[in-house]
Design a protein around this motif. Structure first.
Motif, PDB file in Angstrom:
ATOM      1  N   HIS A 205       0.860  -1.190   0.000  1.00 48.87           N
ATOM      2  CA  HIS A 205       0.000   0.000   0.000  1.00 48.87           C
ATOM      3  C   HIS A 205       0.896   1.240   0.000  1.00 48.87           C
ATOM      4  CE1 HIS A 205      -3.636  -2.328   0.701  1.00 48.87           C
ATOM      5  NE2 HIS A 205      -2.997  -2.984   1.668  1.00 48.87           N
ATOM      6  N   CYS A 206       0.778   2.049  -1.048  1.00 46.98           N
ATOM      7  CA  CYS A 206       1.622   3.241  -1.193  1.00 46.98           C
ATOM      8  C   CYS A 206       0.863   4.537  -1.006  1.00 46.98           C
ATOM      9  CB  CYS A 206       2.279   3.254  -2.573  1.00 46.98           C
ATOM     10  SG  CYS A 206       3.334   1.834  -2.910  1.00 46.98           S
ATOM     11  N   ASN A 207      -0.403   4.451  -0.678  1.00 45.03           N
ATOM     12  CA  ASN A 207      -1.197   5.674  -0.603  1.00 45.03           C
ATOM     13  C   ASN A 207      -0.731   6.598   0.514  1.00 45.03           C
ATOM     14  OD1 ASN A 207      -3.551   7.217  -1.544  1.00 45.03           O
ATOM     15  ND2 ASN A 207      -4.396   6.751   0.476  1.00 45.03           N
ATOM     16  N   ASP A 208      -0.140   6.024   1.585  1.00 45.87           N
ATOM     17  CA  ASP A 208       0.329   6.829   2.712  1.00 45.87           C
ATOM     18  C   ASP A 208       1.809   7.168   2.620  1.00 45.87           C
ATOM     19  OD1 ASP A 208      -2.194   6.768   3.840  1.00 45.87           O
ATOM     20  OD2 ASP A 208      -1.784   4.962   4.997  1.00 45.87           O
ATOM     21  N   LEU A 209       2.455   6.839   1.517  1.00 51.35           N
ATOM     22  CA  LEU A 209       3.888   7.095   1.380  1.00 51.35           C
ATOM     23  C   LEU A 209       4.157   8.598   1.418  1.00 51.35           C
ATOM     24  CD1 LEU A 209       6.623   5.668   0.880  1.00 51.35           C
ATOM     25  CD2 LEU A 209       6.275   6.064  -1.560  1.00 51.35           C
ATOM     26  N   GLU A 210       5.075   9.006   2.320  1.00 50.13           N
ATOM     27  CA  GLU A 210       5.380  10.421   2.508  1.00 50.13           C
ATOM     28  C   GLU A 210       6.837  10.760   2.204  1.00 50.13           C
ATOM     29  OE1 GLU A 210       4.322  11.475   6.455  1.00 50.13           O
ATOM     30  OE2 GLU A 210       2.152  11.248   6.140  1.00 50.13           O
ATOM     31  N   VAL A 211       7.755   9.821   2.421  1.00 48.94           N
ATOM     32  CA  VAL A 211       9.187  10.082   2.255  1.00 48.94           C
ATOM     33  C   VAL A 211       9.745   9.110   1.227  1.00 48.94           C
ATOM     34  CG1 VAL A 211      11.435  10.200   3.381  1.00 48.94           C
ATOM     35  CG2 VAL A 211       9.372  10.885   4.637  1.00 48.94           C
ATOM     36  N   LEU A 212      10.413   9.655   0.204  1.00 52.77           N
ATOM     37  CA  LEU A 212      11.039   8.846  -0.839  1.00 52.77           C
ATOM     38  C   LEU A 212      12.487   9.279  -1.009  1.00 52.77           C
ATOM     39  CD1 LEU A 212      10.911   6.784  -3.181  1.00 52.77           C
ATOM     40  CD2 LEU A 212      10.205   8.672  -4.669  1.00 52.77           C
ATOM     41  N   VAL A 248       9.159   6.183 -15.987  1.00 58.46           N
ATOM     42  CA  VAL A 248       8.110   5.173 -15.816  1.00 58.46           C
ATOM     43  C   VAL A 248       7.794   4.981 -14.339  1.00 58.46           C
ATOM     44  CG1 VAL A 248       7.536   2.730 -16.136  1.00 58.46           C
ATOM     45  CG2 VAL A 248       8.672   3.997 -17.966  1.00 58.46           C
ATOM     46  N   LEU A 249       8.845   4.904 -13.522  1.00 61.84           N
ATOM     47  CA  LEU A 249       8.650   4.731 -12.081  1.00 61.84           C
ATOM     48  C   LEU A 249       8.003   5.966 -11.459  1.00 61.84           C
ATOM     49  CD1 LEU A 249       9.194   2.888  -9.637  1.00 61.84           C
ATOM     50  CD2 LEU A 249      11.411   4.008  -9.402  1.00 61.84           C
ATOM     51  N   LEU A 250       8.407   7.158 -11.893  1.00 63.93           N
ATOM     52  CA  LEU A 250       7.835   8.391 -11.359  1.00 63.93           C
ATOM     53  C   LEU A 250       6.357   8.514 -11.733  1.00 63.93           C
ATOM     54  CD1 LEU A 250       8.762  10.841  -9.706  1.00 63.93           C
ATOM     55  CD2 LEU A 250       9.203  12.028 -11.852  1.00 63.93           C
ATOM     56  N   GLU A 251       6.014   8.094 -12.926  1.00 61.74           N
ATOM     57  CA  GLU A 251       4.609   8.117 -13.332  1.00 61.74           C
ATOM     58  C   GLU A 251       3.779   7.167 -12.477  1.00 61.74           C
ATOM     59  OE1 GLU A 251       1.937   7.665 -17.437  1.00 61.74           O
ATOM     60  OE2 GLU A 251       4.082   7.202 -17.429  1.00 61.74           O
ATOM     61  N   LYS A 252       4.366   6.016 -12.121  1.00 62.34           N
ATOM     62  CA  LYS A 252       3.680   5.077 -11.237  1.00 62.34           C
ATOM     63  C   LYS A 252       3.433   5.712  -9.863  1.00 62.34           C
ATOM     64  CE  LYS A 252       2.491   1.120  -9.266  1.00 62.34           C
ATOM     65  NZ  LYS A 252       1.202   0.444  -9.511  1.00 62.34           N
ATOM     66  N   THR A 254       3.081   8.894  -9.170  1.00 61.29           N
ATOM     67  CA  THR A 254       2.074   9.960  -9.233  1.00 61.29           C
ATOM     68  C   THR A 254       0.666   9.418  -9.025  1.00 61.29           C
ATOM     69  OG1 THR A 254       1.972   9.733 -11.642  1.00 61.29           O
ATOM     70  CG2 THR A 254       3.474  11.398 -10.748  1.00 61.29           C
ATOM     71  N   ARG A 255       0.446   8.172  -9.418  1.00 61.03           N
ATOM     72  CA  ARG A 255      -0.874   7.559  -9.247  1.00 61.03           C
ATOM     73  C   ARG A 255      -1.026   6.890  -7.885  1.00 61.03           C
ATOM     74  NH1 ARG A 255       0.507   5.660 -14.483  1.00 61.03           N
ATOM     75  NH2 ARG A 255       0.895   3.586 -13.574  1.00 61.03           N
ATOM     76  N   SER A 256       0.037   6.261  -7.384  1.00 61.08           N
ATOM     77  CA  SER A 256      -0.084   5.467  -6.155  1.00 61.08           C
ATOM     78  C   SER A 256       0.279   6.240  -4.897  1.00 61.08           C
ATOM     79  CB  SER A 256       0.805   4.226  -6.259  1.00 61.08           C
ATOM     80  OG  SER A 256       2.170   4.584  -6.392  1.00 61.08           O
ATOM     81  N   SER A 257       1.075   7.295  -5.005  1.00 60.64           N
ATOM     82  CA  SER A 257       1.566   8.007  -3.811  1.00 60.64           C
ATOM     83  C   SER A 257       1.403   9.511  -3.957  1.00 60.64           C
ATOM     84  CB  SER A 257       3.033   7.663  -3.558  1.00 60.64           C
ATOM     85  OG  SER A 257       3.245   6.274  -3.545  1.00 60.64           O
ATOM     86  N   PRO A 258       0.174  10.011  -3.970  1.00 64.09           N
ATOM     87  CA  PRO A 258      -0.013  11.462  -4.138  1.00 64.09           C
ATOM     88  C   PRO A 258       0.312  12.273  -2.894  1.00 64.09           C
ATOM     89  CG  PRO A 258      -2.130  10.387  -3.822  1.00 64.09           C
ATOM     90  CD  PRO A 258      -1.109   9.300  -3.865  1.00 64.09           C
ATOM     91  N   LYS A 259       0.536  11.605  -1.736  1.00 68.07           N
ATOM     92  CA  LYS A 259       0.762  12.320  -0.483  1.00 68.07           C
ATOM     93  C   LYS A 259       2.244  12.514  -0.163  1.00 68.07           C
ATOM     94  CE  LYS A 259      -3.482  10.471   1.569  1.00 68.07           C
ATOM     95  NZ  LYS A 259      -4.045   9.692   2.704  1.00 68.07           N
ATOM     96  N   HIS A 279       3.275  17.013 -10.216  1.00 69.32           N
ATOM     97  CA  HIS A 279       2.008  16.434  -9.772  1.00 69.32           C
ATOM     98  C   HIS A 279       1.960  16.255  -8.252  1.00 69.32           C
ATOM     99  CE1 HIS A 279       1.514  15.455 -14.049  1.00 69.32           C
ATOM    100  NE2 HIS A 279       0.234  15.266 -13.776  1.00 69.32           N
ATOM    101  N   PHE A 280       3.105  16.252  -7.602  1.00 70.01           N
ATOM    102  CA  PHE A 280       3.141  16.042  -6.148  1.00 70.01           C
ATOM    103  C   PHE A 280       2.943  17.386  -5.447  1.00 70.01           C
ATOM    104  CE2 PHE A 280       5.716  12.707  -8.103  1.00 70.01           C
ATOM    105  CZ  PHE A 280       5.124  11.575  -7.573  1.00 70.01           C
ATOM    106  N   LYS A 281       1.710  17.775  -5.306  1.00 66.70           N
ATOM    107  CA  LYS A 281       1.384  19.095  -4.764  1.00 66.70           C
ATOM    108  C   LYS A 281       1.640  19.200  -3.268  1.00 66.70           C
ATOM    109  CE  LYS A 281      -0.035  20.552  -8.755  1.00 66.70           C
ATOM    110  NZ  LYS A 281       0.751  21.554  -9.525  1.00 66.70           N
TER     111      LYS A 281
END
Length: 437
Positions: A205-212, A248-252, A254-259, A279-281
């Motif tokens: 689950h990547c929806n809560d990902l905050e730090v990369l 490709v990875l960055l586009e992935k 943008t959809r899975s980790s908007p936070k 896209h990462f507002k």
């Protein structure tokens, strides 16, 4: 897990042996307790009156009674009942959220050990939100405090095996990540790290990902290749493959980790990469390292990136301007930016700044040893605006430069300490009178 506290009373061997564990409902036999004295058994269910056991670490009942003014048998028996109730902590009686909160303070290794205690703990340890961090550069067969280390091919293969096991461990628990640290060469055709990362992101689950924190230009602990170096054309193809797979990875993401709020990675400064990054507002901290020595940065693209991130507060840029772009100046605009660090950049000269919220600036002039004749140097430096003039107009709330606190009247008149800082930071004719750039 049962924590037993011996009550300040004495029971016969039969009563101690048949004492049950509340958590696991199994009889616990205390065979290590040996009798020391003979007393009357205080258990209300015991009719044996057999040999009495006094535990070595038990507290004498006489001591307790001597400190209590109430010595009647009823008071004593009620106190003993209360003490017997405190012989364990009912951890499994806590709500599941409380148990998970306590388990969240454990390290990954400690969580795996706790899962072996009992079935209920094993079920709790598979809760996705207990696994918040995926660090592929901290754990594994080796633990190193430096970025690069010489290892053998065999050791590197052991590390790769651990990487796959670690990824399976997180995906099998459907980890809900908040932090991801990784370093993989996305152009590696043998290991196929791009496919590995994409598959890993799909299994968690990547929806809560905050730090990369992602270095996509090299693989952690990969042995240095001492063979014949590839040609310039081959190196260019490798860099292009890395850039394509990174997009490709960055586009992935943008959809899975908007936070995402914090990112640290090499950046190629292409138009597509800037569009995807914008896209990462929610981004508040951003650190971009240079991707390739021959990859330039378009001034309009840099300005577009800072304008498109409304919540950006901390920005660190590692920009290496190629020699062919030596005369180009750059512009930065951001209403939210409070901290800017370009001290690791080479050849980055600003021509326009509009940073109304900026409080701290770190900037340093890097002399790369480019020898120019006087005529060429004057032609270049005449195009560059003095950093002092840019800061007076574009940074009304600036307080620190290179760690030095500015005086309240620094805009009205200069002073010796400020002049020393500008000599180390500004490329204009006034503050850089040298034939080296």
């Amino acid at each position: 897990m049962t924590v037993t506290l011996y009550a300040p009373s004495y029971f016969c061997r039969r009563c101690i042996w048949l004492k049950t564990c509340v958590l696991c409902s199994e009889a616990s036999q205390r065979l290590d307790i040996m009798p020391r004295k003979r007393r009357r058994c205080q258990s209300s269910v015991c009719n044996m009156g057999s040999e009495i056991v006094e535990p070595d670490n038990a507290i004498s009942t006489d001591v307790l009674l001597s400190s209590d003014p109430c010595t009647s048998p009823n008071v004593v028996s009620s106190n003993l009942v209360d003490l017997k109730r405190l012989t364990f902590f009912p951890f499994n009686s806590l709500p599941a959220d409380c148990q998970l909160h306590i388990f969240s303070f454990l390290s990954e290794v400690e969580k795996c050990r706790a899962a072996l205690v009992c079935q209920s703990w094993s079920v709790l340890m598979r809760t996705p939100r207990l696994w918040r961090v995926a660090d592929f550069v901290r754990l594994g067969a080796f633990h190193s405090g430096i970025d690069e280390v010489l290892v053998s091919t065999r050791e590197f293969e052991r590390w790769k095996e651990w990487v796959y096991q670690y990824a399976y461990h997180l995906t099998s628990r459907s980890a809900s990540l908040m932090v991801l640290h990784a370093s993989f060469d996305l152009s590696d055709q043998k290991s196929k790290w791009k496919d590995f990362l994409l598959h890993f992101l799909e299994g968690i689950h990547c929806n809560d990902l905050e730090v990369l924190d992602l270095n996509w230009t090299l693989t952690y602990l990969e042995p240095i290749d001492f063979g014949p170096q590839s040609s310039m054309t081959g190196a260019s193809l490798v860099k292009m493959e890395q850039m394509k797979n990174f997009q490709v990875l960055l586009e992935k993401l943008t959809r899975s980790s908007p936070k995402l709020t914090k990112m640290k990675l090499p950046f190629d400064w292409s138009q597509r990469s800037v569009t995807l990054l914008s896209h990462f507002k929610q981004l508040s901290t951003l650190e971009l390292k240079y991707f390739w020595v021959f990859k330039g940065v378009c001034p309009s693209i840099m300005r577009e990136l800072t304008n498109s991130l409304p919540n950006l507060k901390n920005l660190t840029l590692h920009v290496l301007v190629p020699v062919r772009d030596l005369g180009i100046s750059y512009a930065l605009e951001s209403r939210s930016l409070e901290f800017l660090d370009v001290s690791q950049s080479h050849g980055l000269v600003f021509g326009y700044l509009h940073l109304p919220s900026l409080k701290e600036l770190r900037i340093k002039k890097a002399v790369r040893g480019i020898i120019l004749n006087r005529r060429t140097r004057l032609a270049l430096q005449s195009k560059w605006t003095c950093l002092y003039d840019l800061l007076k107009k574009g940074t009304p709330n600036l307080q620190l430069i290179n760690g030095e606190k500015l005086l309240p009247q620094w805009r009205e008149f200069g002073y010796h300490e400020l002049h020393a800082i500008l000599l180390q930071s500004c490329y204009c004719l006034k503050h850089s009178d040298t034939w080296l750039l």
